[in-house]
Design a protein around this motif. Structure first.
Motif, short mmCIF file in Angstrom:
data_model
loop_
_atom_site.label_atom_id
_atom_site.label_comp_id
_atom_site.label_asym_id
_atom_site.label_seq_id
_atom_site.Cartn_x
_atom_site.Cartn_y
_atom_site.Cartn_z
N SER A 1 0.86 -1.18 0.00
CA SER A 1 0.00 0.00 0.00
C SER A 1 0.90 1.24 0.00
CB SER A 1 -0.90 0.01 1.23
OG SER A 1 -0.12 0.22 2.41
N GLN A 2 0.31 2.39 -0.30
CA GLN A 2 1.10 3.62 -0.27
C GLN A 2 1.63 3.90 1.14
OE1 GLN A 2 2.05 4.14 -3.20
NE2 GLN A 2 1.14 6.08 -3.87
N GLU A 3 0.83 3.60 2.15
CA GLU A 3 1.28 3.79 3.53
C GLU A 3 2.48 2.90 3.85
OE1 GLU A 3 -3.00 4.95 3.24
OE2 GLU A 3 -1.83 3.22 2.59
N GLU A 4 2.45 1.67 3.32
CA GLU A 4 3.57 0.75 3.55
C GLU A 4 4.83 1.19 2.83
OE1 GLU A 4 1.05 -3.42 4.24
OE2 GLU A 4 1.53 -2.73 2.19
N VAL A 5 4.68 1.81 1.66
CA VAL A 5 5.86 2.32 0.95
C VAL A 5 6.47 3.49 1.72
CG1 VAL A 5 6.70 3.36 -1.19
CG2 VAL A 5 4.98 1.55 -1.29
N LEU A 6 5.62 4.38 2.24
CA LEU A 6 6.13 5.48 3.05
C LEU A 6 6.92 4.97 4.25
CD1 LEU A 6 3.01 7.84 3.02
CD2 LEU A 6 5.25 8.35 2.02
N GLU A 7 6.37 3.95 4.90
CA GLU A 7 7.06 3.36 6.05
C GLU A 7 8.38 2.71 5.64
OE1 GLU A 7 6.26 0.06 9.60
OE2 GLU A 7 4.68 0.54 8.15
N ALA A 8 8.35 2.02 4.49
CA ALA A 8 9.57 1.34 4.02
C ALA A 8 10.67 2.34 3.71
CB ALA A 8 9.25 0.51 2.78
N PHE A 9 10.31 3.50 3.16
CA PHE A 9 11.30 4.51 2.83
C PHE A 9 11.61 5.42 4.01
CE2 PHE A 9 10.11 4.58 -1.98
CZ PHE A 9 10.87 3.43 -2.17
N GLY A 10 10.90 5.25 5.13
CA GLY A 10 11.11 6.08 6.30
C GLY A 10 10.74 7.53 6.07
N GLY B 1 18.01 -3.91 7.08
CA GLY B 1 19.19 -4.42 7.75
C GLY B 1 18.93 -4.68 9.22
N SER B 2 19.96 -5.02 9.96
CA SER B 2 19.81 -5.31 11.39
C SER B 2 19.34 -4.09 12.17
CB SER B 2 21.14 -5.81 11.97
OG SER B 2 22.16 -4.85 11.75
N ASP B 3 19.57 -2.89 11.59
CA ASP B 3 19.13 -1.66 12.24
C ASP B 3 17.70 -1.28 11.83
OD1 ASP B 3 19.56 -1.04 9.61
OD2 ASP B 3 21.00 0.58 9.98
N GLY B 4 17.06 -2.13 11.03
CA GLY B 4 15.70 -1.86 10.59
C GLY B 4 15.59 -0.94 9.40
N ILE B 5 16.72 -0.46 8.90
CA ILE B 5 16.74 0.48 7.77
C ILE B 5 17.02 -0.28 6.47
CG2 ILE B 5 17.89 2.50 6.77
CD1 ILE B 5 18.53 3.39 9.62
N ARG B 6 16.27 0.01 5.44
CA ARG B 6 16.51 -0.61 4.14
C ARG B 6 17.72 0.07 3.48
NH1 ARG B 6 11.76 -3.59 2.48
NH2 ARG B 6 10.10 -3.23 4.01
N PRO B 7 18.69 -0.70 3.05
CA PRO B 7 19.91 -0.10 2.50
C PRO B 7 19.67 0.54 1.14
CG PRO B 7 19.95 -2.48 2.22
CD PRO B 7 18.74 -2.17 3.06
N VAL B 8 20.49 1.53 0.83
CA VAL B 8 20.48 2.13 -0.51
C VAL B 8 21.21 1.18 -1.44
CG1 VAL B 8 21.25 4.07 -1.91
CG2 VAL B 8 20.40 4.46 0.42
N PRO C 1 14.62 -3.62 -1.08
CA PRO C 1 15.66 -4.31 -0.32
C PRO C 1 15.19 -4.62 1.09
CG PRO C 1 16.16 -1.98 -0.52
CD PRO C 1 14.99 -2.23 -1.41
N ALA C 2 15.60 -5.76 1.60
CA ALA C 2 15.21 -6.14 2.97
C ALA C 2 15.87 -5.21 3.98
CB ALA C 2 15.63 -7.59 3.23
#
Length: 367
Positions: free
Chosen positions: A20-29, A55-62, A52-53
């Motif tokens: 969903s658009q809300e999930e994409v916003l969350e994924a991109f922070g 990382g261990s810090d919860g942030i999706r890598p560039v 991208p999945a």
């Protein structure tokens, strides 16, 4: 005069994960209210993306450009193979029947191209002719259809397929700019395939006259392709572009905020050119299959052509469910029209795509 090619099959595919658009916003922070508003007011509910999945810090890598090119290749082959098989199934054909494969993409560059890789991966006859159209953008599906319709007319009886494969997940940039937000709010992964065959025994189709025959099951025959018309807008050549971003060290897509109005202002011109000499008016067109370029683009086309919301119901439905899947968007709409089962023998349809150039491409078809 050669008989005209008919569309005999269509098929689509997407990448597996839907957001969903809300999930994409969350994924991109993303938390900036202005950018969130762009996402949430896009008339898009869900899109298929390969992100991208975390990382261990919860942030999706560039993802570096090399990884994105690898992603494009993987998604292009997976989605392309599925869309091609679905298309051939609908055409009542199989891979052994394929005589020409034209592959379209703007979300990555491969040499050898997607056509060669699919021929190897799927075991298609090594003598199958092929072509690749790269970098033309969202309008490219109709550019390819125009070229392959010519191939089909010159090779009656042989099956040709145009395959549009857009791994938009491989063309994303992650930053906090409004330029990036517009792109990231819009595009999704998707592939669409359309099959053509020219019957050597069929009388030539004309833009007017009695309806063509129907198959024995009572359903209308696949539509014949009657005519194409194009319009490039040189003054807007930089309004849509995919170029190198030196700050990010990767390719990045740009959409000028004024592009919906530029496209809308030229839509009437190219459609009138398409219908010129046919004796048809816009009111004679039963089915409009317009590229799902975005809410404002669709609105501009509707206003300038005097269309109804019903006319573009499949265009808006594809945008809602998949976002803008670039060159294959109109094939998702065409598939929905066929599934709806309302096209009747004798009906006319217009296909319309828009993209970099800036360009509007159209085709006139008849069942």
């Amino acid at each position: 005069m050669l008989a005209r090619p008919r569309i005999v099959g269509v098929g689509t595919a997407t990448s597996p994960a839907s957001y969903s658009q809300e999930e994409v916003l969350e994924a991109f922070g993303i938390t900036d209210p202005r950018i969130c508003s762009v996402f949430l007011n896009s008339a898009i509910e869900r899109r298929n993306l390969d992100l991208p999945a975390p990382g261990s810090d919860g942030i999706r890598p560039v993802e570096p450009q090399g990884d994105l090119l690898d992603k494009h290749k993987r998604l292009a082959l997976d989605m392309g193979a599925e869309a091609l098989r679905n298309c051939l199934r609908r055409a009542g054909a199989d891979l052994a029947d394929l005589r020409h494969l034209c592959c379209v993409t703007s979300t990555g560059f491969l040499t050898p191209g997607i056509s060669a890789l699919l021929i190897r991966e799927l075991g298609i006859d090594r003598h199958c002719s092929r072509s690749d159209i790269v970098g033309m953008g969202c309008n490219a599906g109709l550019n390819a259809l125009n070229v392959v319709a010519g191939w089909s007319a010159a090779n009656p009886g042989d099956l040709a397929v145009v395959l549009c494969v857009e791994a938009c997940s491989a063309a994303y940039a992650m930053d906090s700019t409004m330029r990036t937000a517009v792109v990231n709010s819009l595009f999704g992964d998707g592939a669409g395939a359309i099959a053509l065959r020219t019957d050597p025994a069929e009388a030539p189709l004309a833009p007017a006259g009695p309806p063509p025959g129907e198959p024995s099951n009572g359903a209308p025959a696949g539509p014949g392709i009657l005519k194409f018309a194009s319009c490039i807008i040189p003054d807007a050549v930089d309004a849509m572009r995919y170029d190198w971003d030196r700050d990010l060290g990767r390719f990045s897509f740009y959409l000028d905020p004024l592009i919906p109005y530029v496209v809308g202002a030229h839509a009437e011109l190219v459609v009138d050119r398409l219908l010129s000499g046919t004796g048809l008016r816009r009111s004679d067109i039963a089915h409009w299959l317009v590229h799902s370029g975005g809410k404002k683009v669709i609105d501009a086309v509707v206003v300038n052509l005097g269309l109804t919301r019903h006319d573009v119901r499949h265009t808006t439905g594809v945008l809602r469910d998949h976002g803008n899947v670039s060159s294959g968007s109109f094939l998702f709409s065409y598939e929905r029209l066929l599934d709806e089962g309302v096209a009747a023998a004798g009906d006319y349809g217009v296909l319309m795509t828009m993209g970099p150039g800036s360009t509007i491409e159209t085709a006139l078809i008849r069942w």
